[in-house]
Write an enzyme that holds these catalytic residues in place. Structure first.
Site, PDB file in Angstrom:
ATOM      1  N   LYS A   1       1.783  11.905  -1.786  1.00 21.04           N
ATOM      2  CA  LYS A   1       1.137  12.071  -3.223  1.00 21.04           C
ATOM      3  C   LYS A   1      -0.655  12.937  -3.344  1.00 21.04           C
ATOM      4  CE  LYS A   1       0.934   9.845  -7.057  1.00 21.04           C
ATOM      5  NZ  LYS A   1       1.916   8.764  -7.877  1.00 21.04           N
TER       6      LYS A   1
ATOM      7  N   ASN B   1      -0.227   9.507 -20.520  1.00 19.71           N
ATOM      8  CA  ASN B   1       0.810   9.893 -20.722  1.00 19.71           C
ATOM      9  C   ASN B   1       1.861   8.750 -20.601  1.00 19.71           C
ATOM     10  OD1 ASN B   1       3.414  10.832 -18.283  1.00 19.71           O
ATOM     11  ND2 ASN B   1       3.187  12.143 -19.808  1.00 19.71           N
TER      12      ASN B   1
ATOM     13  N   LYS C   1       7.339  15.197  -2.260  1.00 22.76           N
ATOM     14  CA  LYS C   1       7.374  15.092  -3.830  1.00 22.76           C
ATOM     15  C   LYS C   1       6.696  14.490  -4.112  1.00 22.76           C
ATOM     16  CE  LYS C   1       8.454  16.483  -8.120  1.00 22.76           C
ATOM     17  NZ  LYS C   1       7.243  16.510  -8.186  1.00 22.76           N
TER      18      LYS C   1
ATOM     19  N   ASP D   1      -0.594  13.254 -12.262  1.00 24.37           N
ATOM     20  CA  ASP D   1      -0.190  11.793 -12.570  1.00 24.37           C
ATOM     21  C   ASP D   1      -1.596  11.184 -12.549  1.00 24.37           C
ATOM     22  OD1 ASP D   1       0.723   8.670 -11.261  1.00 24.37           O
ATOM     23  OD2 ASP D   1      -1.578   8.793 -10.621  1.00 24.37           O
TER      24      ASP D   1
ATOM     25  N   GLN E   1       6.061   6.079  -3.414  1.00 19.29           N
ATOM     26  CA  GLN E   1       6.596   7.435  -3.612  1.00 19.29           C
ATOM     27  C   GLN E   1       8.046   7.736  -3.007  1.00 19.29           C
ATOM     28  OE1 GLN E   1       5.111   8.974  -6.396  1.00 19.29           O
ATOM     29  NE2 GLN E   1       6.787   9.673  -6.901  1.00 19.29           N
TER      30      GLN E   1
END
Ligand code: NDP
Ligand code: 2IT
Length: 446
Positions: A126, A241, A90, A166, A111
């Protein structure tokens, strides 16, 4: 670094030449792990650290596409499936010209521990591409995403690998990627990607989650010191974001964000950022902060090429990219009386910067803890997809706040247990590592 870990780090350097960001991320974790390996001889015996530093799978592929003038373009695609001890791989996809294997490996490595800290069932990965979305039309972005997925789909699946967004990848790009996955596989497999639109399998709060989460983490750090966000003057770097929703939550909690940035410059807006205008410029028009400054009028100043960290503040949230806050910047922040730094971005502070912040004793929340709200809410999106359910905004935000408080408390308690009170770097690295390491011992040599 602990002398048992030094040869492991030397081997990482030898086997991964020319990947400075990956080296930086590994070094920062290994610096924390000495006391853990001393306490758990089984980790050394099963070579857990050596294995954790070696991705389970690395995929590199060609992405051909045709631009609006009919010219053929070639980019490079990556997916590094780093660790699946705790769940399916993930992690997000980044589209930015700076993307290379070392960048994707640093992000995938971070991550693993971030996802472990959420205590949700997700492994670490990733991916991305050196594709530059700036100045590209909607249809160019769509053709690129379709070509990218035409290779990547065979490596994905809701039980295998679940990408998200991302830098340079938001709901629009996730839509084109999901559409192509659905077409190729002939499956409406909602749980294969997160960050989807609300109408087609997305979850409420995912858009806001990373920025909100970084502010919730900040709130907990301040609370532990008997302080809060109200009336605090804040800097939020970036204007994508993560930055937008960090600004929103700070304003909701009574703080004032007086500056944000992009790769071209800084907006200084002493009366406080007008978030509705900023969202209109960034989310609706896909414009630049220079446009925001122009429309905001004489209240705001645009500093082309400026350094946001030179503006005096109480609290700083780096929400743009890696190594954007240097040792010099950290010294400026501390000199200006800054009391807390919460990282919305991944590894935004250089090692020198981290040392300055820790030495000054200010509240410092490293990205793998402070920005885990995004991926945690992705895991909540997967849960909703698996149960064909939809949760309300309020319930999901409450769950996000609870997860961030739990991550804070876990990092805080772990730091204390290992003799580094108040050091969230030590706490996050040890707490995240231990969960993955125990699972890897249990699952055997795979
Ligand atoms: P966006 O693409 O939405 O926004 C990125 C912002 O950072 C833009 O303002 C961009 O400016 C700026 N930026 C990017 N690269 C650089 C650079 N090399 N130098 C200066 N500024 C730069 O991305 P996100 O907001 O999603 O991501 C921001 C950070 O947060 C990244 O580190 C990402 O890994 C991390 N993150 C994101 C999560 C998510 O859910 N989206 C979750 C956890 C972490 P410009 O437009 O000029 O390029
Ligand atoms: O860095 C990150 O945690 C993200 N870009 C989000 C990953 C995700 O799977 O939601």
């Amino acid at each position: 670094m602990d002398e048992k870990l030094e040869p492991i780090f030397d081997e990482v350097l030898r086997r991964n030449p020319g990947e400075p960001e990956f080296h930086q991320a590994v070094r920062e974790v290994l610096l924390s792990l000495g006391p853990v390996v001393a306490k758990h001889p089984e980790f050394a015996e099963r070579k857990i650290i050596e294995r954790i530093c070696e991705p389970e799978r690395q995929i590199i592929f060609r992405v051909p596409w045709i631009d609006d003038t009919g010219q053929v373009r070639i980019n490079r695609g990556f997916r590094v499936e780093f660790n699946s001890a705790l769940g399916p791989y993930k992690g997000g996809l980044r589209f930015h010209p700076s993307v290379n294997l070392g960048i994707v490996k640093f992000l995938g490595f971070e991550q693993i521990f971030k996802n472990a800290l959420t205590e949700l069932p997700i492994g670490g990965a990733k991916g991305g591409s050196d594709f530059d979305p700036k100045g590209r039309s909607r249809d160019e972005v769509m053709r690129f995403c379709q070509s990218f997925m035409t290779e990547l789909y065979r490596h994905l699946g809701e039980y295998t690998d679940v990408p998200a967004g991302d830098i340079g990848v938001g709901t629009r790009e996730i839509g084109y990627l999901f559409g192509q996955y659905k077409r190729i596989t002939n499956r409406y497999e909602s749980g294969v990607l997160t960050g989807k639109g609300i109408e087609w399998g997305g979850a409420l709060v995912r858009t806001e989650a990373t920025g909100y989460g970084a502010v919730f983490f900040l709130r907990e750090m301040l609370k532990a010191r008997g302080d809060d966000i109200a009336d605090r003057t804040c800097l939020v770097s970036g204007s994508g974001n993560v930055a937008l929703y960090a600004i929103e939550k700070i304003h909701q909690l009574g703080g004032r964000v007086v500056a944000c940035s992009d790769s071209a410059g800084v907006v200084h807006d002493p009366k406080g950022i007008d978030l509705e205008l900023l969202k209109q410029v960034k989310e609706v028009e896909r414009g630049r902060i220079a446009d925001y400054a122009g429309r905001r009028g004489h209240d705001a100043t645009y500093l082309a090429g400026g350094n946001i960290w030179d503006i005096p503040c109480d609290v700083a949230l780096p929400c743009a990219t890696q190594n954007e806050l240097t040792g010099r910047d950290a010294a400026t922040l501390v000199g200006n009386g800054c009391i807390a730094v919460s990282e919305g971005a991944n590894m935004p502070t250089t090692p020198e910067g981290v040392d300055v912040l820790l030495d000054a004793g200010i509240a410092y929340g490293p990205g793998k803890a402070a920005n885990a709200g995004g991926v945690a809410t992705s895991a909540l999106e997967m849960q909703q997809n698996a149960s064909r359910d939809r949760w309300s905004f309020e319930a999901t935000e409450a769950r996000l706040a609870e997860i961030m408080t739990h991550i804070h408390d876990l990092c805080f308690a772990t730091a204390e247990e290992y003799g580094a009170p108040g050091n969230y770097v030590t706490g996050a690295n040890i707490a995240g590592f231990q969960r993955v390491a125990h699972a890897m011992v249990a699952l055997g040599l795979v």
